[in-house]
Motif scaffolding. Structure first.
Motif, PDB file in Angstrom:
ATOM      1  N   GLY A  65       0.818  -1.221   0.000  1.00 53.87           N
ATOM      2  CA  GLY A  65       0.000   0.000   0.000  1.00 53.87           C
ATOM      3  C   GLY A  65       0.847   1.264   0.000  1.00 53.87           C
ATOM      4  O   GLY A  65       0.580   2.214  -0.739  1.00 53.87           O
ATOM      5  N   GLN A  93      -3.941  -5.200  -1.846  1.00 56.46           N
ATOM      6  CA  GLN A  93      -3.395  -3.970  -2.428  1.00 56.46           C
ATOM      7  C   GLN A  93      -2.937  -4.183  -3.878  1.00 56.46           C
ATOM      8  O   GLN A  93      -3.125  -3.327  -4.727  1.00 56.46           O
ATOM      9  CB  GLN A  93      -2.221  -3.453  -1.586  1.00 56.46           C
ATOM     10  CG  GLN A  93      -2.629  -2.793  -0.269  1.00 56.46           C
ATOM     11  CD  GLN A  93      -3.236  -1.409  -0.464  1.00 56.46           C
ATOM     12  OE1 GLN A  93      -3.233  -0.848  -1.551  1.00 56.46           O
ATOM     13  NE2 GLN A  93      -3.766  -0.847   0.610  1.00 56.46           N
TER      14      GLN A  93
ATOM     15  N   PRO B 134     -12.328   0.107  -1.821  1.00 54.53           N
ATOM     16  CA  PRO B 134     -12.115  -0.925  -0.786  1.00 54.53           C
ATOM     17  C   PRO B 134     -11.769  -0.296   0.572  1.00 54.53           C
ATOM     18  O   PRO B 134     -10.747   0.382   0.718  1.00 54.53           O
ATOM     19  CB  PRO B 134     -10.943  -1.749  -1.333  1.00 54.53           C
ATOM     20  CG  PRO B 134     -10.913  -1.452  -2.799  1.00 54.53           C
ATOM     21  CD  PRO B 134     -11.349  -0.018  -2.914  1.00 54.53           C
ATOM     22  N   SER B 137      -8.156   0.744   2.673  1.00 56.30           N
ATOM     23  CA  SER B 137      -6.892   0.518   1.967  1.00 56.30           C
ATOM     24  C   SER B 137      -6.173   1.819   1.598  1.00 56.30           C
ATOM     25  O   SER B 137      -4.986   1.808   1.292  1.00 56.30           O
ATOM     26  CB  SER B 137      -7.137  -0.322   0.712  1.00 56.30           C
ATOM     27  OG  SER B 137      -8.147   0.242  -0.092  1.00 56.30           O
ATOM     28  N   ASN B 140      -2.845   3.294   3.799  1.00 57.43           N
ATOM     29  CA  ASN B 140      -1.477   2.934   3.419  1.00 57.43           C
ATOM     30  C   ASN B 140      -0.983   3.765   2.230  1.00 57.43           C
ATOM     31  O   ASN B 140       0.209   4.060   2.134  1.00 57.43           O
ATOM     32  CB  ASN B 140      -1.391   1.437   3.089  1.00 57.43           C
ATOM     33  CG  ASN B 140      -1.283   0.592   4.348  1.00 57.43           C
ATOM     34  OD1 ASN B 140      -0.446   0.873   5.200  1.00 57.43           O
ATOM     35  ND2 ASN B 140      -2.123  -0.409   4.472  1.00 57.43           N
ATOM     36  N   GLU B 171      -6.209  -2.670   7.579  1.00 57.66           N
ATOM     37  CA  GLU B 171      -5.346  -1.717   6.867  1.00 57.66           C
ATOM     38  C   GLU B 171      -5.292  -0.354   7.561  1.00 57.66           C
ATOM     39  O   GLU B 171      -4.328   0.383   7.398  1.00 57.66           O
ATOM     40  CB  GLU B 171      -5.790  -1.577   5.412  1.00 57.66           C
ATOM     41  CG  GLU B 171      -5.522  -2.856   4.634  1.00 57.66           C
ATOM     42  CD  GLU B 171      -4.990  -2.601   3.243  1.00 57.66           C
ATOM     43  OE1 GLU B 171      -4.284  -1.596   3.038  1.00 57.66           O
ATOM     44  OE2 GLU B 171      -5.290  -3.411   2.355  1.00 57.66           O
TER      45      GLU B 171
END
Lengths: 325, 365
Positions: A65, A93, B134, B137, B140, B171
């Motif tokens: 990510g 990711q 999503p 996510s 990150n 995440e």
């Protein structure tokens, strides 16, 4: 020229690109200070500094990510997943973002990311340390996947992967990291992504393999002696697949055997056979065939011999396809 | 420092304006120039009107599914007003107001939800990452953007958004933790709009507040009245200043409410009461900000009526433009898969083109 192992050739390519391009950064779990659990990145932090070569938390989604964010902001990250079996938290990711950002943003953001991961079995490892998961990546539009089988290709493909403006998954055949040495140019060069390599020419049968399994296949061919003339192709890029090279070869030989370490169902062999059917159907003299690991979980080391395809079996299978009438 | 004054563990929430737009926290009233204040208000109104109109278009079958922003305008425009052009917005998918303030055009926002990727091709120099579907996510990505800024030695800051529900996703942890580990110029704003589709905030975590999660990562965290544009501005401004000074990331929980459905496919009457919605209507972020501007003689009913008329026309015109925009071509949907199309993908494209041309010519010979 210098002689290098496959592992050293990867290290050499990384060192060179870190040196030549300030936007290249390298990171992963234990990839900085100690140089990774296999020492592929050994010495690079010392040479290029802790800002550009660093250890990360155990955070696969974070590794991939953040690479997406870094690449969107002008960097060329080379990331390491410690073993391909641990890529799943980062797979989200890769599948939902890394593969799609160029398309999603209509070219505003492209992602020059390399994701390195050791893969494959036969090294008496723990569970989750022996898988061959190439199909999972090859099925996703927007990703590229390369697998070197020689030190020369390892350096050339890594250099090409880092310079590529799209994300490239780079599988490292850990079984042959240190298996043999080869002459490798010290200067920078690229091996084109998307091009297979004809290892040897032949006229009776086309055999396709890649990674560590290519070397088992070569052993088998050596055992065959002069009885069968084998054209051996190292696929070396799984996606985008150079099926044209395979189709052209089969047009010449009329016979195909694909040998891979990954399990059978929907393995890369299925795709190659489909494409050969589409492209060389009227040239076929035997049914296109694949020799693969069975559709079972990779056994722990004491049972692994049941799973792995070895040279004698490859030799048998080549004979079967070559002599089929 | 602001972040020391409000302890989420003690249930202390940072507010500057009360619901009548009166400054109740003089010490922290940010000094924002008049022009910016008015621009903030106008953007909130634009987002609101664009939202209401899009809902109508959707009900008429002219717009596809989209995620309305209504009720959350202050928690988006306040923070964006506290950033600079070079800073990055890494949104989730309900950040239309933030995106408008940061430089996405209404045409682009509408085009995206209308079903065309070209809506995410923001202009040169507009540092917005595309809508991120999503859950979780994107945190990150923001950490990565901030990490790049740190390595390059630029002083860009990455501001990212997530919802209350998103904080339960792994995440969120990986991204916020990453920011802390490397001391990154990153601001994470949790828009606690009370629901993850139908699941209430209480089902997302046992923790009393979402801001307190910051403590686990060793970074400051603060709970802010998310319907108070000034409080959101002040908190973000402080966080951005810290980030730019190399003092690392901050976590801001904006306590707000999604006035509309999760998306146009959702029916919120199933899971929440009218009384609850009405309670939050009283705290409408636009009303509060309007009153503040009116108190400062920067705005009045006459100006507001004129603005509403102007925006309604602008929104309607923009939507017409979107409806008239060409649909993506065959080349467009293929050609951004890679920088250079592989041979086989070219053949796949040409096979479809040949088929389409045959259909269009009406013949099948």
């Amino acid at each position: 020229m210098a002689t290098m192992t496959l592992l050293k050739a990867i290290n050499n390519a990384l060192d060179q690109q870190l040196n030549n391009d300030k936007s290249v950064v390298l990171y992963g779990e234990d990839a900085g200070f100690e140089g990774g659990v296999f020492r592929v990145t050994a010495g690079l932090q010392k040479t290029h500094g802790k800002d550009r070569v660093f250890d990360t938390p155990i955070s696969e989604a974070g590794i991939i990510g953040t690479a997406i964010g870094m690449a969107s902001n002008g960097m060329r990250p080379v990331t390491e997943i410690q073993f391909s079996g641990f890529m799943f938290p980062g797979f989200n990711q890769m599948a939902v973002h890394m593969a799609r950002m160029r398309n999603r943003s209509r070219g505003k953001y492209n992602l020059p990311i390399v994701v390195r991961m050791p893969y494959g079995g036969g090294v008496r490892a723990l569970e989750h340390h022996s898988e061959s998961l190439e199909t999972l990546f090859a099925h996703i539009p927007g990703l590229k996947l390369v697998i070197p089988s020689t030190p020369y290709d390892a350096k050339g493909l890594m250099t090409a992967a880092i310079k590529d403006n799209d994300p490239v998954i780079y599988f490292e055949p850990k079984k042959i990291y240190r298996a043999f040495k080869q002459e490798v140019p010290e200067e920078e060069y690229e091996v084109e992504i998307g091009k297979a390599r004809t290892v040897q020419e032949g006229s009776d049968i086309t055999v396709v393999s890649w990674g560590a399994m290519l070397h088992e296949t070569m052993k088998a061919i050596k055992e065959l002696g002069d009885d069968i003339s084998v054209e051996l192709i190292d696929l070396r890029t799984i996606a985008p697949m150079d099926s044209d090279a395979v189709v052209e070869s089969v047009k010449k030989t009329g016979r195909l055997l694909v040998v891979h370490e990954a399990v059978k169902t929907l393995g890369i062999g299925s795709e190659l056979i489909s494409r050969v059917n589409e492209g060389a159907f009227f040239h076929l003299e035997a049914q296109p065939t694949r020799l693969t690991s069975p559709d079972i979980t990779v056994p722990l080391p004491k049972g692994e011999r049941h799973h792995i395809v070895d040279a004698p079996r490859i030799k048998q299978e080549i004979e079967k396809v070559a002599y089929f009438e | 420092m602001l972040f020391d004054q409000y302890d989420p563990l003690k249930g202390e929430m940072f507010t500057v304006l009360d619901k009548d737009g009166k400054v109740v926290n003089k010490d922290y009233e940010p000094s924002i120039d008049d022009e910016t204040l008015v621009h903030m208000y106008k953007t909130m109104q634009l987002a609101r009107i664009a939202d209401i109109k899009a809902l109508q278009y959707q009900r008429q079958g002219r717009m596809l599914t989209f995620a309305p922003v209504q009720g959350q305008e202050a928690s988006q425009v306040g923070p964006m007003a506290a950033t600079e052009q070079k800073d990055w917005l890494v949104p989730a998918f309900r950040e239309a107001a933030a995106m408008l303030y940061k430089g996405a055009t209404l045409y682009q926002n509408y085009l995206y939800w209308y079903g065309n990727e070209l809506g995410s091709q923001y202009d040169e120099g507009v540092n917005i990452m595309p809508v991120n579907v999503p859950i979780g996510s994107q945190i990150n990505h923001a950490a990565g953007v901030a990490h790049a800024a740190k390595i390059k030695g630029t002083d860009e800051v990455a501001i990212t958004y997530i919802g209350d529900g998103g904080t339960s996703n792994g995440e969120f942890h990986e991204g916020v933790n990453w920011g802390g580990v490397y001391d990154l110029p990153m601001v994470t704003i949790i828009q606690n709009n009370q629901y993850a589709i139908s699941t209430p905030r209480s089902q997302a975590t046992r923790a009393k507040t979402l801001a307190q999660k910051a403590h686990a990562y060793g970074i400051p965290g603060i709970q802010v009245d998310g319907n108070d544009a000034l409080a959101m501005y002040a908190a973000t401004s402080e966080a951005v200043k810290r980030a730019r000074n190399g003092e690392g990331p901050t976590l801001i929980e904006a306590v707000t409410y999604r006035m509309g459905p999760h998306t146009t496919s959702d029916d919120p009457t199933i899971y929440r009461s009218e009384e609850e919605v009405n309670e939050w209507r009283e705290k409408d972020p636009l009303t509060r900000f309007y009153k503040y501007l009116a108190n400062r003689k920067l705005w009045n009913k006459e100006k507001d009526d004129a603005l509403q008329e102007e925006l309604k026309k602008f929104v309607a015109d923009t939507f017409k433009q979107v409806e008239n925009a060409p649909h993506p071509t065959l080349d467009e949907v293929f050609d951004y898969t890679y920088e250079t199309l592989p041979e086989d993908l070219k053949r796949q494209k040409e096979a479809i083109r040949a088929y389409q041309e045959q259909q269009e010519s009406g013949g099948d010979e």
